[in-house]
Design a protein around this motif. Sequence first.
Motif, PDB file in Angstrom:
ATOM      1  N   MET A   1       0.836  -1.195   0.000  1.00 13.59           N
ATOM      2  CA  MET A   1       0.000   0.000   0.000  1.00 13.59           C
ATOM      3  C   MET A   1       0.874   1.251   0.000  1.00 13.59           C
ATOM      4  O   MET A   1       1.904   1.311   0.681  1.00 13.59           O
ATOM      5  N   ALA A   2       0.467   2.248  -0.764  1.00  7.32           N
ATOM      6  CA  ALA A   2       1.216   3.502  -0.835  1.00  7.32           C
ATOM      7  C   ALA A   2       1.150   4.233   0.501  1.00  7.32           C
ATOM      8  O   ALA A   2       0.183   4.102   1.258  1.00  7.32           O
ATOM      9  N   LYS A   3       2.182   5.032   0.770  1.00  2.00           N
ATOM     10  CA  LYS A   3       2.229   5.769   2.025  1.00  2.00           C
ATOM     11  C   LYS A   3       3.020   7.055   1.847  1.00  2.00           C
ATOM     12  O   LYS A   3       3.726   7.249   0.843  1.00  2.00           O
ATOM     13  N   LEU A   4       2.894   7.955   2.816  1.00  2.00           N
ATOM     14  CA  LEU A   4       3.689   9.164   2.898  1.00  2.00           C
ATOM     15  C   LEU A   4       4.599   9.055   4.109  1.00  2.00           C
ATOM     16  O   LEU A   4       4.138   8.758   5.215  1.00  2.00           O
ATOM     17  N   VAL A   5       5.884   9.279   3.881  1.00  2.00           N
ATOM     18  CA  VAL A   5       6.873   9.241   4.966  1.00  2.00           C
ATOM     19  C   VAL A   5       7.177  10.682   5.354  1.00  2.00           C
ATOM     20  O   VAL A   5       7.705  11.458   4.551  1.00  2.00           O
TER      21      VAL A   5
ATOM     22  N   SER B   1       8.916  13.713   7.501  1.00  2.00           N
ATOM     23  CA  SER B   1      10.177  13.974   8.200  1.00  2.00           C
ATOM     24  C   SER B   1      10.485  15.470   8.239  1.00  2.00           C
ATOM     25  O   SER B   1       9.900  16.264   7.497  1.00  2.00           O
ATOM     26  N   LEU B   2      11.400  15.827   9.110  1.00  2.00           N
ATOM     27  CA  LEU B   2      11.893  17.200   9.235  1.00  2.00           C
ATOM     28  C   LEU B   2      13.386  17.142   9.491  1.00  2.00           C
ATOM     29  O   LEU B   2      13.837  16.517  10.459  1.00  2.00           O
ATOM     30  N   ASP B   3      14.159  17.773   8.614  1.00  2.00           N
ATOM     31  CA  ASP B   3      15.616  17.806   8.739  1.00  2.00           C
ATOM     32  C   ASP B   3      16.212  16.406   8.908  1.00  2.00           C
ATOM     33  O   ASP B   3      17.133  16.183   9.705  1.00  2.00           O
ATOM     34  N   GLY B   4      15.655  15.446   8.179  1.00  2.00           N
ATOM     35  CA  GLY B   4      16.171  14.082   8.220  1.00  2.00           C
ATOM     36  C   GLY B   4      15.657  13.245   9.370  1.00  2.00           C
ATOM     37  O   GLY B   4      15.997  12.057   9.456  1.00  2.00           O
ATOM     38  N   ASN B   5      14.847  13.816  10.243  1.00  2.00           N
ATOM     39  CA  ASN B   5      14.306  13.086  11.386  1.00  2.00           C
ATOM     40  C   ASN B   5      12.896  12.589  11.059  1.00  2.00           C
ATOM     41  O   ASN B   5      12.004  13.388  10.707  1.00  2.00           O
ATOM     42  N   LEU B   6      12.685  11.297  11.175  1.00  2.00           N
ATOM     43  CA  LEU B   6      11.395  10.700  10.871  1.00  2.00           C
ATOM     44  C   LEU B   6      10.350  11.127  11.897  1.00  2.00           C
ATOM     45  O   LEU B   6      10.547  10.989  13.098  1.00  2.00           O
ATOM     46  N   LEU B   7       9.223  11.642  11.393  1.00  2.00           N
ATOM     47  CA  LEU B   7       8.137  12.069  12.270  1.00  2.00           C
ATOM     48  C   LEU B   7       6.929  11.144  12.206  1.00  2.00           C
ATOM     49  O   LEU B   7       6.058  11.203  13.080  1.00  2.00           O
ATOM     50  N   GLY B   8       6.864  10.312  11.178  1.00  2.00           N
ATOM     51  CA  GLY B   8       5.738   9.390  11.081  1.00  2.00           C
ATOM     52  C   GLY B   8       5.544   8.880   9.672  1.00  2.00           C
ATOM     53  O   GLY B   8       6.143   9.377   8.717  1.00  2.00           O
ATOM     54  N   GLU B   9       4.711   7.851   9.554  1.00  2.00           N
ATOM     55  CA  GLU B   9       4.340   7.292   8.261  1.00  2.00           C
ATOM     56  C   GLU B   9       2.821   7.205   8.194  1.00  2.00           C
ATOM     57  O   GLU B   9       2.170   6.833   9.173  1.00  2.00           O
ATOM     58  N   TYR B  10       2.265   7.557   7.030  1.00  2.00           N
ATOM     59  CA  TYR B  10       0.815   7.620   6.875  1.00  2.00           C
ATOM     60  C   TYR B  10       0.414   6.811   5.636  1.00  2.00           C
ATOM     61  O   TYR B  10       0.769   7.163   4.506  1.00  2.00           O
ATOM     62  N   SER B  11      -0.322   5.740   5.856  1.00  2.00           N
ATOM     63  CA  SER B  11      -0.799   4.909   4.750  1.00  2.00           C
ATOM     64  C   SER B  11      -1.929   5.617   4.018  1.00  2.00           C
ATOM     65  O   SER B  11      -2.789   6.238   4.643  1.00  2.00           O
TER      66      SER B  11
ATOM     67  N   VAL C   1      -4.072  14.869  -0.414  1.00  2.00           N
ATOM     68  CA  VAL C   1      -3.757  13.802  -1.359  1.00  2.00           C
ATOM     69  C   VAL C   1      -5.025  12.986  -1.551  1.00  2.00           C
ATOM     70  O   VAL C   1      -5.579  12.448  -0.596  1.00  2.00           O
ATOM     71  N   MET C   2      -5.495  12.939  -2.809  1.00  2.00           N
ATOM     72  CA  MET C   2      -6.684  12.168  -3.166  1.00  2.00           C
ATOM     73  C   MET C   2      -6.259  10.841  -3.768  1.00  2.00           C
ATOM     74  O   MET C   2      -5.366  10.799  -4.614  1.00  2.00           O
ATOM     75  N   CYS C   3      -6.883   9.759  -3.326  1.00  2.00           N
ATOM     76  CA  CYS C   3      -6.619   8.440  -3.895  1.00  2.00           C
ATOM     77  C   CYS C   3      -7.684   8.138  -4.933  1.00  2.00           C
ATOM     78  O   CYS C   3      -8.875   8.115  -4.625  1.00  2.00           O
ATOM     79  N   ILE C   4      -7.250   7.931  -6.176  1.00  2.00           N
ATOM     80  CA  ILE C   4      -8.158   7.661  -7.283  1.00  2.00           C
ATOM     81  C   ILE C   4      -7.722   6.340  -7.893  1.00  2.00           C
ATOM     82  O   ILE C   4      -6.729   6.274  -8.607  1.00  2.00           O
ATOM     83  N   GLY C   5      -8.453   5.281  -7.578  1.00  2.00           N
ATOM     84  CA  GLY C   5      -8.005   3.955  -8.004  1.00  2.00           C
ATOM     85  C   GLY C   5      -6.653   3.663  -7.390  1.00  2.00           C
ATOM     86  O   GLY C   5      -6.468   3.744  -6.181  1.00  2.00           O
TER      87      GLY C   5
ATOM     88  N   ARG D   1       7.641  12.130   1.679  1.00  2.00           N
ATOM     89  CA  ARG D   1       8.086  11.322   0.539  1.00  2.00           C
ATOM     90  C   ARG D   1       6.996  10.315   0.213  1.00  2.00           C
ATOM     91  O   ARG D   1       6.537   9.571   1.081  1.00  2.00           O
ATOM     92  N   TYR D   2       6.585  10.300  -1.073  1.00  2.00           N
ATOM     93  CA  TYR D   2       5.561   9.361  -1.521  1.00  2.00           C
ATOM     94  C   TYR D   2       6.226   8.024  -1.840  1.00  2.00           C
ATOM     95  O   TYR D   2       7.163   7.956  -2.643  1.00  2.00           O
ATOM     96  N   TRP D   3       5.730   6.964  -1.222  1.00  2.00           N
ATOM     97  CA  TRP D   3       6.346   5.650  -1.342  1.00  2.00           C
ATOM     98  C   TRP D   3       5.310   4.670  -1.871  1.00  2.00           C
ATOM     99  O   TRP D   3       4.308   4.392  -1.230  1.00  2.00           O
ATOM    100  N   ASP D   4       5.540   4.155  -3.078  1.00  2.00           N
ATOM    101  CA  ASP D   4       4.608   3.215  -3.691  1.00  2.00           C
ATOM    102  C   ASP D   4       5.394   2.251  -4.569  1.00  2.00           C
ATOM    103  O   ASP D   4       5.382   2.340  -5.788  1.00  2.00           O
TER     104      ASP D   4
END
Length: 232
Positions: free
Chosen positions: A1-5, A7-17, A47-51, A91-94
């Motif tokens: 599943m695609a997600k958004l990673v 971050s701020l200044d290289g520090n991970l703040l969370g991941e959102y599916s 961000v809209m998910c279309i198909g 960052r968009y990850w798919d």
Amino acid sequence: MAKLVFSLDGNLLGEYSLDKPLLRIGRRRDNDIAIDNLMISGEHAQVMCIGQHALLQDLDSTNGTMLNGVRVKQQVLQHGDIIMLGHYQLRYWDEAGYSGDHSLTDAVVVSLEEPGARLFSQELPSEDTAAIAGKFFGRLYVISGPDFGKDILLNQAVITIGGAGLPVAIILQEGPDYLIQALDGGESLTVNGSPLANSIGGHMGQRLQDHDLIAYAGVKMEFYLTADENQR
């Protein structure tokens, strides 16, 4: 599943599916991704998910939304794209959707019906630039408007309907299917006389059927499928 990673200044703040039709980003606490920073507007972007696609839209934010270093109003995301909101990075990850060919982001612009304007502002290339699965090819036939009678092969992965500065909808190709989704400013757009359905299969967008009629701003088009990409 695609997600958004996130971050701020290289520090991970969370991941959102991206597991729902719409993900909102902004300073307000009720956003899906809330960023407590004055550089971020209350409702900054979404961000809209279309198909199987994800469409980034800036919501008229004060400081804008950057994608890969370029300010954008809206853009279909590709694997590895970097969204910048102020100093924050998404960052968009798919990996599942990564083809290695970013040419599929090319869009054909269909202009609004305006004095002196043509319905299709850019001719489609003569060769297929997107892999079309299945037996049929999608086409748009103009039945009213300044380009009455024009017959357009939908051989791009992303087709924008409306003026270059004011698109009203997009058509996305997903395997053998074509999905249409209204954008901001496209409230008048109808399919077979009805507003677009809000979702399909848990995602935004409506699947086009053979001989559907698309209408907006005095322009009418017929979507149809053909086994021959060269003939109506």
